[in-house]
Design an enzyme around this catalytic site. Sequence first.
Site, mmCIF file in Angstrom:
data_model
loop_
_atom_site.group_PDB
_atom_site.id
_atom_site.type_symbol
_atom_site.label_atom_id
_atom_site.label_comp_id
_atom_site.label_asym_id
_atom_site.label_seq_id
_atom_site.Cartn_x
_atom_site.Cartn_y
_atom_site.Cartn_z
ATOM 1 N N LYS A 1 0.284 -4.642 9.253
ATOM 2 C CA LYS A 1 1.557 -4.281 8.628
ATOM 3 C C LYS A 1 2.341 -3.425 9.602
ATOM 4 O O LYS A 1 1.823 -2.423 10.106
ATOM 5 C CB LYS A 1 1.331 -3.528 7.313
ATOM 6 C CG LYS A 1 2.599 -3.323 6.506
ATOM 7 C CD LYS A 1 2.315 -2.682 5.153
ATOM 8 C CE LYS A 1 3.562 -2.655 4.292
ATOM 9 N NZ LYS A 1 4.641 -1.829 4.863
ATOM 10 N N GLN B 1 -6.531 -1.295 3.544
ATOM 11 C CA GLN B 1 -5.674 -0.916 4.672
ATOM 12 C C GLN B 1 -6.275 0.271 5.407
ATOM 13 O O GLN B 1 -6.608 1.294 4.801
ATOM 14 C CB GLN B 1 -4.259 -0.563 4.228
ATOM 15 C CG GLN B 1 -3.347 -0.353 5.442
ATOM 16 C CD GLN B 1 -1.944 0.086 5.097
ATOM 17 O OE1 GLN B 1 -1.750 1.161 4.524
ATOM 18 N NE2 GLN B 1 -0.953 -0.715 5.447
ATOM 19 N N CYS C 1 3.547 2.947 9.247
ATOM 20 C CA CYS C 1 3.819 4.225 8.578
ATOM 21 C C CYS C 1 4.544 5.161 9.533
ATOM 22 O O CYS C 1 4.005 5.523 10.582
ATOM 23 C CB CYS C 1 2.519 4.860 8.100
ATOM 24 S SG CYS C 1 2.766 6.455 7.274
ATOM 25 N N PRO D 1 0.843 -1.207 0.000
ATOM 26 C CA PRO D 1 0.000 0.000 0.000
ATOM 27 C C PRO D 1 0.870 1.246 0.000
ATOM 28 O O PRO D 1 1.773 1.382 0.829
ATOM 29 C CB PRO D 1 -0.810 -0.136 1.300
ATOM 30 C CG PRO D 1 0.020 -1.023 2.177
ATOM 31 C CD PRO D 1 0.738 -1.961 1.259
ATOM 32 N N MET D 2 0.610 2.159 -0.919
ATOM 33 C CA MET D 2 1.401 3.384 -1.046
ATOM 34 C C MET D 2 0.473 4.560 -1.306
ATOM 35 O O MET D 2 -0.329 4.524 -2.250
ATOM 36 C CB MET D 2 2.423 3.255 -2.178
ATOM 37 C CG MET D 2 3.555 2.291 -1.891
ATOM 38 S SD MET D 2 4.610 1.989 -3.329
ATOM 39 C CE MET D 2 3.594 0.805 -4.243
ATOM 40 N N MET D 3 0.598 5.569 -0.469
ATOM 41 C CA MET D 3 -0.220 6.766 -0.629
ATOM 42 C C MET D 3 0.080 7.417 -1.971
ATOM 43 O O MET D 3 1.223 7.488 -2.409
ATOM 44 C CB MET D 3 0.043 7.747 0.507
ATOM 45 C CG MET D 3 -0.351 7.226 1.883
ATOM 46 S SD MET D 3 -2.112 6.882 2.027
ATOM 47 C CE MET D 3 -2.792 8.549 1.904
#
Length: 534
Positions: A233, A152, A182, A57-59
């Site tokens: 995560k 997520q 994060c 997952p990546m913003m």
Amino acid sequence: ARHHRQPLRHAPPTSTGGNRRGGGAWSRLSSTTPTAQYRVPSSLHSGHGRELFSVAPMMAHTNLHYRFFWRLLSRRAFLYTEMVPAAQIVAAYEREVVLQGGRPTGGDAPGLDTDAMLEVVARTGRAPAVSVDSLGELLRLSSGREHPVTLQLGGRDPQLLAQAAAIGAAFGYDEVNLNCGCPSNAVGRRSGGAALMREPAHVARCVEAMSHAVTELSHAAGGPSAVPSLSVKHRLGVRDAADYGADADTGDDDATFRECREFVRAVTLGSHVSKMQVHARLGLLGDFDASDTSSSSSSSLWVPPGSGDEGGAAVVPPAPANIDHKRAQYTAKRKARMGTIRNRSVPPLRPGVVDLLAAEFPHTEFVSNGGLSSMVDVRDRLARGSIGAMVGRAAINHPCSFAAADALWHDRDAPPALPSRGDVLCAYVAYCAEEEHRVAAFATPRALMALRRRLVAVPFHLFVGEDGNDRYQRRIRKLVARANRHSAVGMLTAARNELPEESLARSVGAYTPASELPVFRFVERSGPLQKSIY
């Protein structure tokens, strides 16, 4: 007093015998309560096998459009949404309830009203969207082919996380993941993300509440076989960035393992979590330099030199300074961006700790993340003992280098022949046309421009290493500045015309390795439309 929801207007018929008892933290509903109208297909939550390969997952990257694009490359890779704050999902759900004629709970309801939640989500899927920030736009899936896909969540409030997890289950996500990894200051200062690793008992309470919520929702929707799995995560641990010294970090895997083991043990003790995605680095929280926290202007009063209490000199306040708020905001964003980038490189990579965790907790699946830049790295990581490998920025910078990921699964016949780059782009352009047509009825001009920019950013790296790639990327970057006048289809079609037929006809499985590509050193940024995503 128990909260009673007003009936929704034009409510579809529901089965009799619906039980909405309040009496506990979560109401216990019989699996015979709902009708097939709201049934979540169990096939969405089973049959996908192990998470051998996944895209992290990546913003600003792994949005709905990117996931559609990746499905054109791989049918079996596990995909994730961007981190979505639980509070944002619940707020969007409450707005949807009001739009459908109901009364929002405001978070005061003692139980989870699964019947009403399924009604709201079912109507959301049938009704056309009315705004870009609606619940449907926030959580909708592009198609049934998008699975397996994981939602997520970000946050630390157990009740909000539970509600958001149940809403995600109602939308058909295969898995719900809690972000405890994060290190961004924007997230960490709200005690979310990697900061949660300092509170393993609280994380355990969060996943317990999420587990109860998705179980209740899934029982109401179609029985226990449809329950989405839960995962967390996280990093190997956290440190204060201002006090951390990379030179002094001896790379002791045993000490790091002992610290991370306590977190994993606390989170998995209740058997609510079956899988952990581990970024094999420490997370550094806060500003990297202690001087970063100081302000250019001081709030203390100025005293003339040589004066003191005995001198009787008056204390004169400083003259008010002109504050450039835009500059201050830009500086804060730049510091946060650089802090995130340094978190990906400054702490040393320790994949061996993930292997130790997999051996210590044999009933929990561990997916290793961090430092994977090619399929060779992925296969090497799988051979070490991890159940799977999760790739981040490398999948954005060079997507075709991972197009053969389906070959990792040997439980079925050989994967189908891979498409050409031109076929992938053509299918994605058709998707862009559908998206723009769909939102044209309700999107403002500014929202439409933002959508076009997000759409054209997705295939920006499709032709990396191929002839004509530089012209293709330059054309996109030039046209995206005029997204108010050009559609995404028009921009991508114009960029396609810059490519020779040989590049368009080349299979996505044939690529130039990343190690042989030229390296460009620009300002390190993590947003889209960059030569390299840092």
